[in-house]
Design a protein around this motif. Structure first.
Motif, mmCIF file in Angstrom:
data_model
loop_
_atom_site.group_PDB
_atom_site.id
_atom_site.type_symbol
_atom_site.label_atom_id
_atom_site.label_comp_id
_atom_site.label_asym_id
_atom_site.label_seq_id
_atom_site.Cartn_x
_atom_site.Cartn_y
_atom_site.Cartn_z
ATOM 1 N N ASN A 1 -3.153 4.359 4.451
ATOM 2 C CA ASN A 1 -3.698 3.843 5.230
ATOM 3 C C ASN A 1 -5.009 3.292 5.107
ATOM 4 O O ASN A 1 -6.075 2.843 6.216
ATOM 5 C CB ASN A 1 -3.266 4.421 6.822
ATOM 6 N N THR A 2 -5.253 3.702 4.300
ATOM 7 C CA THR A 2 -6.851 3.651 3.505
ATOM 8 C C THR A 2 -7.049 2.810 2.667
ATOM 9 O O THR A 2 -6.600 3.114 1.577
ATOM 10 C CB THR A 2 -7.917 4.382 4.012
ATOM 11 N N GLN B 1 1.078 -1.149 0.131
ATOM 12 C CA GLN B 1 0.071 -0.059 0.129
ATOM 13 C C GLN B 1 0.661 1.436 -0.076
ATOM 14 O O GLN B 1 0.101 2.260 0.145
ATOM 15 C CB GLN B 1 -1.389 -0.207 1.314
#
Length: 645
Positions: A134-135, A106
């Motif tokens: 983080n999402t 990510q």
């Protein structure tokens, strides 16, 4: 999602967005071709394909590493990275190919590729790697605004969008840190998975599966409101769900999710051009991803049925030159934020230090609280908590009680008066010096005028269109005012400026036009139109000022509705000269300016920083980081270069 649920969501969206052009009845789709568009299988693996040319490609997928490959001689892989990933988008910047993707940890990767003149093959010369996102993401797309740093839009699973500025820490290193700066966040919608940006028109398109395709302004400083481009059946052409998006030439392509149907729209006017179908090896293609290469113009498609990456050429409209695209000039400095939240900063004025121009000052109103004073680095050096002063202006070489003194005036909304401020001509220290009562009920805008006889005047207006002109007189008791003229416009004004050299007043009627008339008390109140609202000048018409030298005489006007600044000749016939926006300065971490109320400009040499003068504009959205409103500084040399280009 079942059809009844889809219809419910579509109906709710259409009901709430009638102004976005929702149709009341289904529309008929017209086909471009009698047979499907034919796609060819490639040797690439993954779910995203960027065709660099007829033989070379980049691909990536959750189970496939980022790969550079070729079709020739059945050889697939030339080079591959060590990580798998999702998403892919690209731009050409200074002749180099730049791509963005997300690895299996990510992290964002901004990669730069160049083509070898000897071998004809592409090689990666830099991989800039960002921190962990983080999402969970649904999609991303690049944005390369002219004159600004590279940016990316991220769409997450929680129906939120983020706009990030991307800046590699090193320009030369083969591997470097990718610095990401949040520019803004905005709401998207459930099922918003695909996006694409039209850089030429600064437009972001987002597909919402069950409803259709939206568009919004891509500029970080803009209002994040959105409008519909196309809706799902029964209100639009999309028979299933909205899927992948692509732009090529003057065409926007909208694929139906996991279907062979792909719709074409003309970018410059939004016209629907029809629907095509895609096939490969005699079978219909279920379009999952779609990416058009800025290098080859070829499209890469992931077929959900065969799980293959395919290539084809879309019958796009040829690109057209967006000749009147608004240029962007980077802000060179910004002031400290005002102390009050909300719409507070409003109007600036410049005091030129006659002894040390580099020590000149900016006066700026906090219309909820005070008059602030800033230095040329933007640091607040003084605050006068005098209440709700709206507009401010400055004139120099006046007297107070017979002694040399510079003067500033401001429109005071609570007192319905003209607030007076004395400016020490040696130090620039500002102090309150009384006020002049007016007969206006809703005091609003203000500007000053000093004629060839050294007589000093202030013009003040009200929200209902009334203007009053006061002469400011000096006496042993200080300054006092005498009303010398009244006139009016038909609707709400605010910004105004006087050309002291020509004895002319310019004023803005916010939702109509810029006007001019004589500035002398005995002059006629008959007005001449300078500019009217249209494609360039967009309401509200706000702040204005004059940049004047021996050779130049420009009127600068804030076109608040499209976050731009228009320049006109300040002499009849008041010809339009050009326009620009104030954009972000990535190197200094300064955002651009938007929704500008007041502005001011000077041609004075203010030292090494601003030898040809300075423009100061109010910023309605102060980003990087998001803070209370402030004022942005722009070097006139940058504006001059644009106007004389």
């Amino acid at each position: 999602m079942n059809n009844s649920h889809r219809l419910l969501l579509t109906t709710l969206s259409c009901t709430s967005l009638l102004m976005a052009g929702c149709a009341a009845t289904p529309q008929t789709s017209t086909s471009h071709t009698t047979s499907p568009l034919q796609a060819q299988a490639t040797l690439a693996g993954g779910e995203h394909l960027l065709m660099l040319n007829e033989q070379h490609w980049l691909s990536i997928g959750p189970d496939h590493k980022l790969q550079l490959g070729q079709q020739a001689n059945g050889t697939a892989t030339i080079w591959q990275d060590q990580w798998h990933g999702e998403f892919l988008d690209s731009r050409i910047v200074d002749g180099k190919l730049m791509t963005v993707s997300v690895d299996d940890n990510q992290r964002l990767h901004l990669s730069t590729f160049v083509r070898s003149e000897q071998s004809g093959q592409y090689q990666r010369v830099q991989d800039a790697v960002g921190g962990v996102i983080n999402t969970p993401l649904e999609g991303l797309c690049l944005y390369a605004p002219r004159g600004d740093a590279m940016q990316v839009f991220l769409l997450d699973e929680n129906a939120n969008g983020q706009q990030l500025m991307l800046t590699p820490a090193s320009a030369d290193a083969s591997t470097t840190q990718l610095n990401t700066t949040l520019l803004r966040q905005f709401a998207t919608a459930p099922g918003a998975e695909y996006c694409v940006v039209d850089d030429d028109r600064d437009t972001l398109y987002i597909s919402e599966q069950a409803v259709g395709v939206w568009q919004m302004n891509a500029r970080a400083e803009s209002d994040p409101s959105r409008t519909m481009v196309e809706m799902a059946s029964p209100f639009g052409h999309i028979q299933g769900e909205a899927g992948a998006l692509a732009i090529q030439g003057n065409s926007l392509w909208i694929a139906e999710a996991e279907s062979d149907r792909i719709h074409q729209y003309q970018l410059d006017n939004g016209q629907y051009l029809g629907v095509d179908t895609l096939a490969a090896n005699g079978a219909a293609v279920a379009i999952d991803t779609l990416l058009v290469s800025p290098l080859s113009g070829q499209a890469g498609v992931f077929d959900k049925h065969s799980e293959q990456l395919l290539s084809l050429r879309l019958p796009s409209q040829p690109a057209i030159n967006v000749s009147d695209r608004i240029a962007t000039i980077a802000a060179t400095a910004e002031t400290d934020p005002v102390s009050t939240a909300g719409d507070a900063a409003d109007d600036p004025a410049i005091w030129v230090n006659p002894h040390n121009p580099a020590a000149s000052l900016i006066l700026g109103t906090n219309k909820k609280h005070a008059l602030n004073v800033y230095d040329l680095n933007g640091k607040q050096v003084q605050q006068l908590p005098v209440g709700r002063v709206n507009n401010v202006d400055v004139r120099q070489q006046f007297t107070l009680r017979g002694q040399p003194m510079d003067i500033a005036t401001a429109s005071h909304r609570d007192h319905k008066s003209i607030s007076l401020f004395a400016i020490n001509p040696d130090t620039g220290a500002v102090s309150s010096a009384g006020e002049i009562a007016t007969t206006l009920e809703s005091v609003y805008g203000l500007c000053m005028y000093k004629n060839s006889r050294n007589q000093m005047f202030a013009f003040i207006n009200s929200e209902n269109g009334e203007f009053e002109q006061y002469q400011i007189l000096d006496s042993d008791n200080g300054w006092h005012g005498k009303r010398v003229r009244q006139f009016a416009v038909a609707s709400q004004p605010e910004g105004c400026v006087a050309d002291d050299r020509a004895g002319r007043l310019f004023l803005g009627e916010e939702n109509r036009a810029v006007w001019t008339l004589g500035a002398e008390p005995a002059a006629s109140t008959r007005m001449t139109e300078v500019a009217t609202l249209g494609e360039k000048l967009v309401a509200d018409i706000e702040g204005m000022d004059i940049y004047q030298t021996e050779d130049a005489n420009y009127l600068v006007v804030s076109s608040q509705g499209n976050d731009s600044y228009l320049v006109y000749e300040a002499e009849a016939p008041f010809a339009y000269v050009g326009r620009f926006r104030v954009g972000l300065n990535a190197n200094k971490g300064i955002d651009g300016a938007s929704e500008t109320d007041g502005l001011t400009v000077t041609s004075a040499n203010l030292g090494d920083q601003y030898p040809q003068g300075l423009l100061v504009v109010q910023d309605g959205r102060n980003l990087l980081p998001e803070q209370h409103q402030n004022f942005k500084y722009v070097d006139w040399r940058d504006i001059r270069a644009l106007l004389t280009h």
